[in-house]
Design a protein around this motif. Structure first.
Motif, PDB file in Angstrom:
ATOM      1  N   GLY A  36       0.846  -1.184   0.000  1.00 43.77           N
ATOM      2  CA  GLY A  36       0.000   0.000   0.000  1.00 43.77           C
ATOM      3  C   GLY A  36       0.879   1.231   0.000  1.00 43.77           C
ATOM      4  N   PRO A  37       0.259   2.401   0.153  1.00 41.10           N
ATOM      5  CA  PRO A  37       1.047   3.626   0.231  1.00 41.10           C
ATOM      6  C   PRO A  37       2.095   3.531   1.340  1.00 41.10           C
ATOM      7  CG  PRO A  37      -1.281   4.132   0.056  1.00 41.10           C
ATOM      8  CD  PRO A  37      -1.174   2.646   0.268  1.00 41.10           C
ATOM      9  N   GLU A  38       3.283   4.021   1.053  1.00 42.62           N
ATOM     10  CA  GLU A  38       4.411   4.015   1.992  1.00 42.62           C
ATOM     11  C   GLU A  38       5.096   2.650   2.106  1.00 42.62           C
ATOM     12  OE1 GLU A  38       5.456   6.957   3.369  1.00 42.62           O
ATOM     13  OE2 GLU A  38       3.789   7.901   2.301  1.00 42.62           O
TER      14      GLU A  38
END
Length: 104
Positions: A36-38
């Motif tokens: 996911g993001p990050e």
């Protein structure tokens, strides 16, 4: 003009896909689904290694990423399979690598 006289010039206008491979990694599907993001995915290539340049999935060169006018670019550093030409050797020279010629 015959086909032989033209050589392969007729192929010059064929579209091909040029891509640059930054690196690879192998992951389990459950780990891919958890991205996911990050998220951070570590690749197999070091930061100072040259990148592979591929045409239709086949390696043709190695290069390095550059930035020009705020866009990524690629500087070709070497062509794959192209060796620098070595100086021609005298075929009559006595050599350990030529079994037909002896020093006797």
């Amino acid at each position: 003009m015959t086909m032989q006289a033209r050589g392969l010039d007729f192929l010059r206008d064929v579209d091909v896909r040029l891509s640059v491979e930054l690196g690879r990694t192998q992951m389990k599907l459950k780990d891919v689904l958890a991205l996911g993001p990050e998220s951070l995915v570590v690749l197999d290539r070091l930061t100072d290694e040259l990148l592979d340049v591929l045409v239709n999935g086949k390696p043709i060169a190695k290069g390095e990423v550059v930035s020009q006018n705020g866009r990524f670019g690629l500087r070709i550093v070497e062509m794959v399979g192209v060796e620098e030409t070595a100086p021609a050797q005298d075929p009559m020279a006595i050599s350990d690598t030529n079994p037909d010629i002896t020093g006797a």
